[in-house]
Structure formats: C-alpha cells, structure tokens
Design a protein around this motif. Sequence first.
Motif, short mmCIF file in Angstrom:
data_model
loop_
_atom_site.label_atom_id
_atom_site.label_comp_id
_atom_site.label_asym_id
_atom_site.label_seq_id
_atom_site.Cartn_x
_atom_site.Cartn_y
_atom_site.Cartn_z
N SER A 256 38.93 -24.06 43.70
CA SER A 256 39.19 -25.83 44.63
C SER A 256 38.63 -25.49 45.33
CB SER A 256 40.77 -24.41 45.12
OG SER A 256 40.58 -23.33 45.59
N TYR A 257 37.54 -24.67 45.48
CA TYR A 257 36.12 -25.13 46.79
C TYR A 257 35.09 -24.24 46.76
CZ TYR A 257 34.59 -25.06 51.39
OH TYR A 257 33.25 -25.40 52.08
N ALA A 258 34.11 -24.95 46.77
CA ALA A 258 32.33 -23.61 46.36
C ALA A 258 31.68 -24.16 47.55
CB ALA A 258 32.06 -24.06 44.84
N ARG A 259 30.63 -23.40 47.93
CA ARG A 259 29.90 -23.32 48.41
C ARG A 259 28.35 -22.60 48.67
NH1 ARG A 259 29.69 -21.66 53.86
NH2 ARG A 259 31.58 -20.44 54.71
N ARG A 260 27.46 -22.76 49.31
CA ARG A 260 26.50 -22.34 48.97
C ARG A 260 26.71 -21.49 50.82
NH1 ARG A 260 21.09 -24.70 46.81
NH2 ARG A 260 20.32 -22.94 47.43
N ILE A 261 27.14 -20.41 50.43
CA ILE A 261 26.65 -19.02 51.93
C ILE A 261 25.04 -18.30 51.99
CG2 ILE A 261 28.46 -18.88 51.74
CD1 ILE A 261 28.08 -16.26 49.90
N PRO A 262 24.80 -18.25 53.22
CA PRO A 262 23.21 -17.99 53.63
C PRO A 262 23.01 -16.09 53.07
CG PRO A 262 24.19 -18.13 55.90
CD PRO A 262 25.54 -18.90 54.64
N ILE A 263 24.10 -15.49 53.23
CA ILE A 263 23.89 -14.22 53.36
C ILE A 263 23.12 -13.80 52.17
CG2 ILE A 263 25.51 -13.24 52.32
CD1 ILE A 263 25.08 -11.22 55.32
N HIS A 264 22.09 -12.02 52.73
CA HIS A 264 21.43 -11.77 51.33
C HIS A 264 20.67 -12.90 49.87
CE1 HIS A 264 23.31 -7.93 51.48
NE2 HIS A 264 25.20 -8.28 51.47
N GLY A 265 19.74 -13.90 51.78
CA GLY A 265 18.61 -14.62 50.50
C GLY A 265 19.31 -15.79 50.14
N GLY A 266 20.89 -16.06 50.03
CA GLY A 266 21.78 -17.52 49.70
C GLY A 266 22.53 -16.83 48.43
N GLY A 267 24.22 -17.07 48.31
CA GLY A 267 24.91 -16.97 47.27
C GLY A 267 25.74 -17.52 47.26
N LEU A 268 26.33 -17.55 46.77
CA LEU A 268 27.34 -18.24 45.91
C LEU A 268 29.28 -17.91 46.92
CD1 LEU A 268 27.55 -19.89 42.33
CD2 LEU A 268 27.12 -21.02 44.95
N ARG A 269 29.62 -18.70 47.30
CA ARG A 269 31.42 -18.27 47.36
C ARG A 269 32.04 -19.50 46.36
NH1 ARG A 269 33.07 -18.17 53.31
NH2 ARG A 269 31.72 -16.17 53.67
N LEU A 270 33.06 -19.24 45.68
CA LEU A 270 34.07 -19.70 44.91
C LEU A 270 35.56 -19.56 45.73
CD1 LEU A 270 31.50 -19.47 42.75
CD2 LEU A 270 32.71 -21.31 42.31
N TYR A 271 36.16 -20.17 45.27
CA TYR A 271 37.75 -20.02 45.59
C TYR A 271 38.32 -20.50 44.44
CZ TYR A 271 37.09 -20.03 50.67
OH TYR A 271 37.01 -18.92 51.78
N PHE A 272 38.63 -18.89 43.56
CA PHE A 272 39.98 -20.22 42.52
C PHE A 272 41.08 -20.00 42.17
CE2 PHE A 272 35.47 -18.29 40.62
CZ PHE A 272 35.25 -19.38 40.13
N ARG A 273 42.03 -20.71 41.80
CA ARG A 273 43.45 -20.59 41.99
C ARG A 273 43.71 -20.69 40.24
NH1 ARG A 273 46.02 -21.92 46.75
NH2 ARG A 273 44.80 -22.60 48.03
N LYS A 274 45.11 -20.37 39.59
CA LYS A 274 45.63 -20.43 38.44
C LYS A 274 45.82 -21.58 38.68
CE LYS A 274 46.90 -15.34 37.63
NZ LYS A 274 48.50 -15.06 37.84
N GLY A 275 45.05 -21.83 36.86
CA GLY A 275 46.16 -24.05 36.87
C GLY A 275 45.19 -24.27 35.41
N VAL A 276 45.79 -25.11 35.08
CA VAL A 276 45.31 -25.48 33.88
C VAL A 276 43.82 -26.51 34.02
CG1 VAL A 276 46.95 -25.72 32.50
CG2 VAL A 276 46.75 -27.60 33.75
N ALA A 277 43.21 -26.55 32.97
CA ALA A 277 42.02 -27.10 33.57
C ALA A 277 41.90 -28.40 33.88
CB ALA A 277 40.83 -27.23 32.31
#
Length: 425
Positions: A256-277
């Motif tokens: 439902s949302y994703a972004r890059r994060i600066p921690i540890h040399g660069g990461g990803l944060r993604l939010y997942f919810r249950k739901g159909v494709a």
Amino acid sequence: MEIPHFMPINNEMSPEFITRTTCRICGATDLIPYLDLGTMPLANAIRDPNDMTPEFRAPLAVLFCPHCALSQLSVVVPPERMFSYYVYRSEISQTWCAHCVACVDEAVVEAGLKESDLVVDIGSNDGTLLSAFHQRGFRTVGVDPARNLSESASRKGSDVLCEFWSAKAAEHLVAAHGKPALITATNVLAHVDDLDDFFSGVGIALGDNGVFVVEVPYMGDLVEKSEFDTIYHEHLSYFLVAPLLTLAARHGFQASYARRIPIHGGGLRLYFRKGVAQEPVQSVRALLAFEQDAGLHLIRPYERFARQVKSIQHDLAETLRHLKTRGRRMAAYGASAKGATLLNSIGANSDLIEYIVDDTPEKQGKTAPGTGIPIVPASYLASHRPDDLVILAWNFVDEILDKTTKFSQAGGRYIVPVPALRYIE
Ligand code: TYD
C-alpha cells in the motif's frame, strides 16, 4: 511456477551448510553467479582469543535470478548457528534509535493504529523498535530466536516469543496474545531461507485490516554504492521491490506504500495489506520504474558491480599496506558484520589493523572473525592512539565522528572504505 520444497533444518543432523541452486522467490534453476568472495567465516562469529579450534567457513558467492531479479547466496548456513545467540545490539547506535522513533511515527499513521493495539516485531533483537511503540502506549510482543537479546527486549517492556518466525510461531503468537494490528520486520527478511513459510506466518497472525511493514537493505543502493561488505552468510537474499511484490502477492498481500530509507547505506520500507491483486500504488510504481530504468532486472549492472568490488578491494589493500610500511598505526571502529566481509576480503590481520573499537559489551574482549583482530572498548582509542581509524560501520559515520572528537582533535585521521576509499582529516 511450482515452489520447490526443502528439507527442514534439523538441529541433530544439521549439515554445515546447504547449497541452494533454486531461486527462493520464483523457483528458477538457471541462476547466474556474478560475485565470488571466496570462503569466509561467519560475519558475527566473534571468537574467544584463546579459542584455537578451526574456524567455521563457508563459500560466499552471489547468484542472480534472470526471471524475478532476486540476488541470493549460493549457500544457506543453518540459522540456529547464526541467530540463537546474537551479538548485534540495535540499541548501540543512536542513529538507529532515532530511526525507530521516526518509523513508529510513520507506521502509526499509515496503519491507523489505535491505542492499546497489539504490535509485533519479528526479529525484535534487543527490543529497541518495540520500546518506541511501547512508549506510545501500544501492547508490544517481539519474536526472536536469540535468548540473550530477548531478555533485553523484555526489560524494555515487551513480551518475547523466543522462536524463529514461521507459520507455527504465528499460531503460538496468536494463541498467547491474539492478532496484532501491525507486524514489523526490519532487517530480518534477508535472513530467511523459507520466505513462503515466513509470509504464511504473517498471513495467519495478522487481522484482516492489519498492516505488515518490512524494511530490507535495498539492492538498488548496494549495487549503486558498491556496498559489497553488506554481503555475508546471514544475508541470504538481496531484494528489489519487484521480487518482493511477487512473493507478497502469492500470500495475498498488496503493497500500500513503499519508499527508500537512508538507514544502513540505503534500504526499502514497504507496507503490505491483505487484498486481491490490483494496479500498484504510485509510490510502488515509481520504485518499479527506477529498477527498470537502472536495468536491475538484467545481469549487466551486477557484473559491473562485481568488477567495482575487485577494484575497491585492491585499492584498500594497497593503501593500508602502504600506510603500514610508512609506519602509520591503524585501528578500526565498529566490529560490524560488514567489517568482517571487508577485512577478510583483503586478507587483513592484527599486524595491519591493531584493534577494532566496539561499544557492544558482548563483542569486547573477543577477536573478529577470520582476521583475529582484538575487539576493544572505546577507552582504548585514547590509551593506544592510532594514526588512522578505519570506519567499518560506515553507515554510522557521523555518529562515530561525534563520538571520537578527541581522536580527531589530536590529529587522528579517518579512513572510510566504502563506496570508495576516502579520508576525513
Ligand atoms: P552495523 O554497521 O550496524 O551492522 P552490521 O554488523 O550488520 O554490519 O554494525 C555497527 C557496529 O558498530 C556494531 O557492532 C555496533 C558498533 N558501533 C559502535 O560500537 N559504536 C557506535 O557508535 C556505532 C554507531 C556502532
């Protein structure tokens, strides 16, 4: 495509390591090797200085899946060996603590949490992230196999299930605590061989409106900034957004949302919810477009990265040896897992680097894996002043500079090895 099944790792007859030839996301068998770091010790396997037993080593090589673009190690070391007693403590870094508070602020809004909701952290380590939720009034439960860290998390106010996360662990969790409104998993997904069991567990534990937040080191950053020292046996997978979405969708989750994060040399944060494709949301589409534009679905950037790694290793080894012949005394800061990959890959030992400073009590008095370099508390810097300090935890460079002003004011110089060798005078 059918997902391959694996023999469960069994403590009594656990092999030293398993060779993995199929992609853990899509099951493909035509994986392409592109980086071979040789045979390496386990990056967090610090040793007693008197321990003369042979050190455990295993191949450290990375393969690319041309179908789903996951990079993964060629072997899996049994997780009990690496995670049942764990020496990495999140609480040591102020930067990480601040990251956790900001993560909580964002997650509370994104997940629409209400006071007294249950928050579960998978791979809860010493409870640093959970304590930030706890302080905001949420009920908090951690799940982590490392008993030494679970005790720290309990002291910070969270209940802890001392287990590896799995579908089974999810059932134990729900039976004991009910269903969480939010599950977090920061810097743990890369540790997991059976990602399907992991996601099944999240599906079992999470309520229908629940949210699952994942943070992983981002392969886009790793390749772009030549962060090859982030590669070690604990990190089985190196994620892009695309393969993560494939995995999540298979378990009925949408980002439902994703972004890059600066921690540890660069990461990803993604939010997942249950739901159909459905069509990916804008933040996810933007990241997918970035990955396509950078050609990260093709082997070429990874081959370029592998060439870059060789050149970094060569330059660093030459520079440190040259400094040594000029009579400069060198030490390092941060007995990080990354440091183990970096120092072993250039054949460093205690003749080259006299000691490594680290603030983690469990690490002090031990020696670093493979290199045998002594790990010492920060007070050592003043009593055994080096000329150069190699910052092995380069992801926390600002924090380390702040903590070592006496060293720099006395004329000490810093060497930051990644992404390219640079000096800070
Ligand atoms: P880190 O770079 O977070 O990760 P990894 O081990 O996964 O490569 O490790 C940082 C190491 O540096 C860890 O052992 C803690 C240590 N450290 C200190 O001792 N003092 C500090 O101020 C900071 C920021 C880290």
